[in-house]
Write a protein that holds these residues in place. Sequence first.
Motif, short mmCIF file in Angstrom:
data_model
loop_
_atom_site.label_atom_id
_atom_site.label_comp_id
_atom_site.label_asym_id
_atom_site.label_seq_id
_atom_site.Cartn_x
_atom_site.Cartn_y
_atom_site.Cartn_z
N SER A 394 0.86 -1.19 0.00
CA SER A 394 0.00 0.00 0.00
C SER A 394 0.89 1.23 0.00
O SER A 394 1.85 1.31 0.77
CB SER A 394 -0.92 0.00 1.22
OG SER A 394 -0.18 0.03 2.41
N ILE A 395 0.56 2.20 -0.87
CA ILE A 395 1.42 3.37 -1.08
C ILE A 395 0.95 4.52 -0.21
O ILE A 395 -0.23 4.93 -0.28
CB ILE A 395 1.39 3.78 -2.57
CG1 ILE A 395 1.78 2.59 -3.46
CG2 ILE A 395 2.30 4.96 -2.81
CD1 ILE A 395 1.59 2.85 -4.94
N ALA A 396 1.85 5.03 0.63
CA ALA A 396 1.52 6.19 1.46
C ALA A 396 1.22 7.39 0.58
O ALA A 396 1.83 7.58 -0.48
CB ALA A 396 2.67 6.49 2.41
N HIS A 397 0.29 8.21 1.03
CA HIS A 397 -0.18 9.33 0.22
C HIS A 397 0.95 10.38 0.04
O HIS A 397 1.57 10.82 1.00
CB HIS A 397 -1.39 9.98 0.88
CG HIS A 397 -2.06 10.99 0.00
ND1 HIS A 397 -1.66 12.30 -0.09
CD2 HIS A 397 -3.10 10.86 -0.86
CE1 HIS A 397 -2.42 12.94 -0.94
NE2 HIS A 397 -3.32 12.08 -1.43
N GLY A 398 1.16 10.77 -1.24
CA GLY A 398 2.15 11.80 -1.53
C GLY A 398 3.57 11.27 -1.59
O GLY A 398 3.83 10.10 -1.30
N ARG A 399 4.47 12.14 -1.94
CA ARG A 399 5.88 11.77 -1.98
C ARG A 399 6.72 12.91 -1.40
O ARG A 399 6.34 14.08 -1.47
CB ARG A 399 6.35 11.45 -3.40
CG ARG A 399 6.16 12.55 -4.41
CD ARG A 399 6.75 12.21 -5.77
NE ARG A 399 6.48 13.26 -6.74
CZ ARG A 399 5.63 13.16 -7.75
NH1 ARG A 399 4.97 12.03 -7.92
NH2 ARG A 399 5.44 14.17 -8.57
N LEU A 400 7.87 12.57 -0.84
CA LEU A 400 8.83 13.57 -0.36
C LEU A 400 9.69 13.99 -1.55
O LEU A 400 10.22 13.14 -2.27
CB LEU A 400 9.70 12.99 0.75
CG LEU A 400 8.96 12.48 2.00
CD1 LEU A 400 9.92 11.76 2.93
CD2 LEU A 400 8.27 13.62 2.72
N ASP A 401 9.82 15.28 -1.75
CA ASP A 401 10.58 15.78 -2.88
C ASP A 401 11.37 17.01 -2.44
O ASP A 401 10.85 18.11 -2.32
CB ASP A 401 9.65 16.14 -4.05
CG ASP A 401 10.42 16.49 -5.32
OD1 ASP A 401 11.66 16.58 -5.25
OD2 ASP A 401 9.78 16.65 -6.37
#
Length: 807
Positions: A394-401
């Motif tokens: 399951s993919i956590a919402h959003g990404r760190l950029d």
Amino acid sequence: MRVPYSWLKEYVEIELSPEELAQKLTMAGLPVENIINLHPGFSGVVAGKIIAIEEHPHADHLKVCQVDVGGKYLQVVSGAPNMAVGQWVAVALEGARLPGGREIRRATFRGVDSFGMLCSAQELGLDTSLVAPEDREGIITLPPDAPLGQDVARVLGLEEIVLELEVTTNRADCLSILGVAREVAALTGAPVKEPNVDLREENPPVVELASIEIEAPDMCGRYVARVVRNVTIGPSPGWMQARLRACGMRPINNIVDITNYVMLEMGQPLHAFDYDLLKGKKIIVRRAKRGEKIVTLDGQERVLEENLLVIADKERAVAVAGVMGGLETEVTRQTRNILIESAHFDGVAIRRASRYLSLRSEASLRFERSVNIEGAPRAADRAAELMQKLAGGSIAHGRLDCYVARKSPVTIRFRPERVNYFLGTELSREEIKEILERLKLKVKEKSPDTWQVEVPSTRGDLTQEIDLVEEVARLYGYDRIPITIPPGVVPGEKKSRRQVWEEAGQEAAVACGLTQVITYSFINPKIWDILRLPPGHKWRRTVVLQNPLREEQSILRTTLLPGLLEVAARNANRRVMPVAIFELGRVFIPQGNELPQEPLRLAGLVMGTRERGWDWPPVEMDFYYLKGVVEEILERVRVPKVRWEPTTAYPFLHPGRSAEIWVYRDAIGFAGELHPDVLSAFDLPARAYIFELDWEILMELAGGIPAYQPLPKFPAVERDLAVVVSEEVPSEKVREVILAAAGPYLKECRLFDLYRGQQIGEGKKSLAFTLSFQREDRTLTDVEVNSIMQEIEKELGRRVGAVLRQE
């Protein structure tokens, strides 16, 4: 770069055969070195599943297996150590043929029938480095999604054609399947079909799970991260394993395989951390601390230096950025949560780290050539999507950029008429524009004569107008560019004085039977001990390379001898004798913080016996042979008054068989027999003789450039002169006195005899010379020659104590 043909066709429609496509890519500047058919040439081998295993009743090392090959069960006897119930295996049926022509027949082993064979990777003719380590000693394990009964060649993706490309350093975009697809699309006009990234995000937001801090912004321009939770570690599907193997990579598990798959697909290296093993759930991109240690994924403990870039958590380094991850945060069967790294690192920093650690990887190869900084987010999304589909995450919402400084698109001022000016073509403006747009370059016509061309971030190699001209040439076709004769008058060649004497030295050495060699300027620092040089010797003061390719090439040479000795040893090891070689090259003398001096040297080496010819007998190449070579070279460049003096100043030369060469007050070089210890160190089978000349000094001392002179019209007069001198007087000293006393009409003075004996007394020697006198305007008379001879005899007696030898 290995490009599977079927994988490439997923992203661009190709109507060309692999051979036609290879020709088209090669002509466009992306050479295809090889076209590989992966099928090793077996037949009748299918995928099966082991249903049961029993002990052989009459053999301890054999097992009796029941194998399902697609609705049909076979009994197979095997001794493989890695068999297990439920395992997918490669089964060679009766009548199957393996590489090498081996045919499988029904057999009986100690009274038990076997109706096939379980195959190993080696028996199938596969590259064992691309299979799991546990399968290298036994049978090969197939992916668990392989259809039972299907041809193993199809299961393993061996029905594949692979194009092996030679990607130049400026075309980092072509180190990916998509990059090559874009190139094919530009050549053929077909559209590129990029993979559709469709992921489903879930709470919590990624900002609640992790954070990023970049402490070295000069070495890391962007760092993107995603978190995928609750994954199940296992083998990746067969189609992915097949593609990785086709590209030369070994499948490991679904998570690691996904990161490698996306790197090959998009050109963006990725790394997967075990999220639960990251201390403080924080990623810190920083320089390594002095003496900091890390155990990399290959199990090696490595000591880092301060200039290396590392990925760290709150407590320690967990990866060498862009090169290899750390063992402490490795993805294992126990891993449940993943942090995906997709970053952009400075190419120079990664190259330095890779060389310092002597560790090269597929990731470092791409970072060194600079990856697309704008592609990092999409690559992270693509990997997360595949982990969701293939590992159940399951993919956590959003990404760190964390993007340090956004880069504006590169825009180039372009004048279309320059294309025809440089290429000699007659392309219209519309044709030029169409070619540029096929490369996905955005063309804006600012004026009739000037365009503004915006370059996509994938093409970091395009920075100048001339780059765009080259792109037009590539796409138009180098073979279609007309051949034209350059206009104008070709200027006459005029060589400098330096060039004249350099060529003269080379020609003289070649005329003496020596072969020219060119050796590396980088040498091994251990050579000085082999040459027996004492501490503090001037040759030991060298320029040390900051980033040597290897320890054996870590300093710049201060003499040409190491290269010549290596060439001689290599030839001798291959029984190529005799050896007669020379080199005209530069050495490097350090000058503190300034650039080193680069004086020119000429050096040579001879060893063995020169073979007989139609008009000469075999000649041993000894010291006197070498002396003749050196004298011929010096005579060719018209160096006057050369003298040879015995010396012991060169410890790599045999004592008593070496000489220093002088002109006036300048030592211009040395010559002699190689010391036995040095001979032994290089394993040379015969005595070797070497010389080295300072060509910089020689070019200053050399006479004028030779000009044509007519042959003399009047005959020469020859006289022989034999004198007795003390044993300590060198023959060269006697010759110098003769030359000085004789005046301008002495054209040649040649020593032809040396005698020692009772007739001349102990401590004495007799030297006999032939003297040749000649004038250009008339014939010399006996009276004139006798007068000159008397002057010579008087000077010999006065300066060296010589007396005429009485017959």
